[in-house]
Design a protein around this motif. Structure first.
Motif, PDB file in Angstrom:
ATOM      1  N   ARG A 175      -0.726  -4.282  -3.467  1.00  0.00           N
ATOM      2  CA  ARG A 175      -0.151  -2.947  -3.303  1.00  0.00           C
ATOM      3  C   ARG A 175       1.148  -2.789  -4.099  1.00  0.00           C
ATOM      4  O   ARG A 175       1.427  -1.720  -4.640  1.00  0.00           O
ATOM      5  CB  ARG A 175       0.113  -2.650  -1.834  1.00  0.00           C
ATOM      6  N   ARG A 178       0.112  -2.405  -7.705  1.00  0.00           N
ATOM      7  CA  ARG A 178      -0.491  -1.105  -7.978  1.00  0.00           C
ATOM      8  C   ARG A 178       0.422   0.056  -7.626  1.00  0.00           C
ATOM      9  O   ARG A 178       0.195   1.178  -8.066  1.00  0.00           O
ATOM     10  CB  ARG A 178      -1.769  -0.947  -7.162  1.00  0.00           C
ATOM     11  N   GLY A 179       1.425  -0.218  -6.809  1.00  0.00           N
ATOM     12  CA  GLY A 179       2.243   0.870  -6.298  1.00  0.00           C
ATOM     13  C   GLY A 179       1.447   1.695  -5.310  1.00  0.00           C
ATOM     14  O   GLY A 179       1.505   2.924  -5.322  1.00  0.00           O
ATOM     15  N   GLY A 180       0.670   1.016  -4.463  1.00  0.00           N
ATOM     16  CA  GLY A 180      -0.154   1.714  -3.482  1.00  0.00           C
ATOM     17  C   GLY A 180      -1.511   1.061  -3.419  1.00  0.00           C
ATOM     18  O   GLY A 180      -1.758   0.089  -4.113  1.00  0.00           O
ATOM     19  N   PRO A 181      -2.401   1.597  -2.562  1.00  0.00           N
ATOM     20  CA  PRO A 181      -3.707   0.952  -2.413  1.00  0.00           C
ATOM     21  C   PRO A 181      -4.636   1.183  -3.598  1.00  0.00           C
ATOM     22  O   PRO A 181      -5.544   0.396  -3.838  1.00  0.00           O
ATOM     23  CB  PRO A 181      -4.273   1.601  -1.144  1.00  0.00           C
ATOM     24  N   GLU A 182      -4.430   2.282  -4.332  1.00  0.00           N
ATOM     25  CA  GLU A 182      -5.334   2.617  -5.435  1.00  0.00           C
ATOM     26  C   GLU A 182      -4.648   2.419  -6.779  1.00  0.00           C
ATOM     27  O   GLU A 182      -3.429   2.431  -6.882  1.00  0.00           O
ATOM     28  CB  GLU A 182      -5.758   4.099  -5.340  1.00  0.00           C
TER      29      GLU A 182
ATOM     30  N   PRO B  50       6.055   2.365  -2.577  1.00  0.00           N
ATOM     31  CA  PRO B  50       4.693   2.932  -2.574  1.00  0.00           C
ATOM     32  C   PRO B  50       3.684   1.986  -1.947  1.00  0.00           C
ATOM     33  O   PRO B  50       2.624   2.407  -1.490  1.00  0.00           O
ATOM     34  CB  PRO B  50       4.377   3.138  -4.054  1.00  0.00           C
ATOM     35  N   ALA B  51       4.014   0.682  -1.919  1.00  0.00           N
ATOM     36  CA  ALA B  51       3.077  -0.289  -1.358  1.00  0.00           C
ATOM     37  C   ALA B  51       3.124  -0.295   0.158  1.00  0.00           C
ATOM     38  O   ALA B  51       2.215  -0.798   0.807  1.00  0.00           O
ATOM     39  CB  ALA B  51       3.403  -1.676  -1.893  1.00  0.00           C
TER      40      ALA B  51
END
Ligand code: HEM
Ligand code: FES
Lengths: 223, 186
Positions: A175, A178-182, B50-51
């Motif tokens: 995460r 990627r800076g997030g899940p997607e 964001p994570a």
């Protein structure tokens, strides 16, 4: 005119000793390929540095046109390839140079390894070299996403999923990468920031340490 | 001159006790650590925030209509694609979703998440062998139950919840962790 400017600088900042120090610094005989061609293996580090300089220069030039956003990245590279004079040359050097640098760095490491040049007192320079290799692989990993084509997208998809298989903290690492899940806009821009700002700064510092340590300790002796 | 060196302790300090200089040195260290955290914590959080948020994929656990069962050939997988608005960070874009639907014949239907369980490449249908294959490292899955026939995937293709009502197939789309032997929903 040039002479007067040089004298102006030299009077104030005594640059001559600095330049003399570089110009008079002798290559030891055992490391001099003009005496024995086999000493060419000593050039692999310098060649790696040269390739890195090429990558930095062409990278800065690519950054003049490249746009790190999902709807723009691919098209901006198409423009570099089709609309910009020497665009394919600049991108080509950056593209092939990235692989070439890994090859020359590994060969350089093999030279150091088989000469035993990593041994005391040079162990920290071996460590600096390892960190450099990791940072350059980081450049490869982050740069590979930037074209934002199918290969780039899926390679990063797989690469970040690999990080996710680390026990316990894998999902978190993925995460963060990627800076997030997607995989998306956030991923692209953070890879870009790492590629053009963070990692080059780290590589620059490591190179400085690498070279200063070599100047202090000299090149290791003949076998 | 000796006492200008920071780490020499004046002899008046009893052995083992912390002298004034030592105290100042520790104090400077502590203050330095505090300043470093004041600077460091925002930087680190800025980078990883964001994570920490949860998945922003919309319509996650809703039934999605795939079509009428009679349109799906028996024993071969059919690729159903649909798109939905998905928000990642600031980017609001149409995200394409893919589901592989298999009509088992007897009124039973199986639906697979398209992600290869090895490292997440999207599988495709190999029509000759009638298998679902991964384009990345040679993973091959059986159509009927998703079992791994070849390659590195650690578990079968992930099945999705399916229901058939009046001949209409509906599926709930979900993603799962890749690279693990167990199926863990994301
Ligand atoms: C050790 C040095 C570097 C390595 C190993 C490296 C590696 C790469 C790789 C593998 C790509 C993908 C290119 C492709 O496949 O076509 C890439 C793209 C890119 N790099 Fe670098 N890079 C380096 C230094 C830099 C620097 C210093 C900059 C800018 C300051 C930069 C800017 C870019 C840009 C804008 C792109 C996207 C354009 C494209 O994909 O052709 N790079 N890099
Ligand atoms: S991602 Fe499918 S085999 Fe590796």
């Amino acid at each position: 005119m040039l002479n007067r400017f040089y004298n102006f600088l030299d009077e104030r900042y005594r640059v001559t000793p600095l330049l003399r120090d570089i110009a008079d610094h002798q290559v030891p005989d055992h490391a001099n390929p003009t005496r024995d061609m086999r000493a060419f293996v000593y050039c692999l580090g310098g060649i790696s540095f040269m390739v890195a300089i090429l990558l930095f220069t062409t990278g800065v030039l690519l950054a003049v046109y490249y746009v790190p956003a999902p709807e723009r990245a691919y098209d901006s590279i198409q423009y570099i390839m089709n609309g910009v004079a020497f665009g394919p040359l600049i991108r080509g050097i950056h593209h092939w140079g990235a692989s070439l640098l890994i090859i020359t760095m590994v060969l350089h490491m093999l030279r150091v390894f088989f000469h035993g040049a990593y041994k005391d007192p040079r162990q920290l320079n071996w460590v600096a070299g390892l960190l450099l290799l990791m940072a350059v692989m980081g450049m490869g990993f982050t740069g590979y996403l930037l074209p934002w084509d199918q290969k780039a997208y899926w390679a990063t998809n797989v690469g970040t999923f690999m990080a996710a298989t680390v026990p316990f903290i894998g999902d978190f690492i993925m995460r963060v990468l990627r800076g997030g899940p997607e995989l998306g806009a956030i991923t692209l821009i953070r890879f870009y920031a790492l590629h053009v700002l963070v990692l080059p700064a780290i590589i620059g510092l490591l190179l400085a340490f690498h070279f200063l340590m070599i100047r202090r300790q000299g090149i290791s002796g003949p076998l | 001159m000796a006492n200008t060196i920071a780490h020499t302790t004046p002899s008046s300090t009893p052995k083992g006790a912390i002298g004034r200089r030592q105290f100042m040195a520790y104090g400077t260290g502590v203050i330095g650590a505090v300043i470093a955290s004041i600077v460091g914590i925002p930087i680190i959080n800025y980078f990883i925030s964001p994570a920490l948020g949860h998945s922003q994929a919309t319509a996650k656990s809703e039934w999605k209509e795939m079509g009428v069962i009679s349109q799906f050939p028996v024993g071969v997988p059919t690729k159903v694609e649909y798109s939905e608005i998905q928000k990642t960070g600031w980017e609001v874009a149409e995200a394409r979703k893919t589901v592989w639907v298999v009509n088992q014949g007897n009124g039973q239907v199986t639906a697979y998440n398209p992600r290869c369980t090895h490292l997440g490449c999207a599988v495709y249908h190999d029509e000759k062998a009638n298998t679902l294959n991964s384009p990345c490292h040679g993973g091959v899955f059986r159509v009927s139950d998703g079992k791994v026939l070849a390659g590195p995937p650690p578990r079968a293709l992930d099945t999705l919840p399916v229901k058939v009502e009046n001949g209409h197939i509906s599926v709930i789309y979900k993603d799962f962790r890749v690279g693990t032997t167990e199926k863990i929903e994301l």
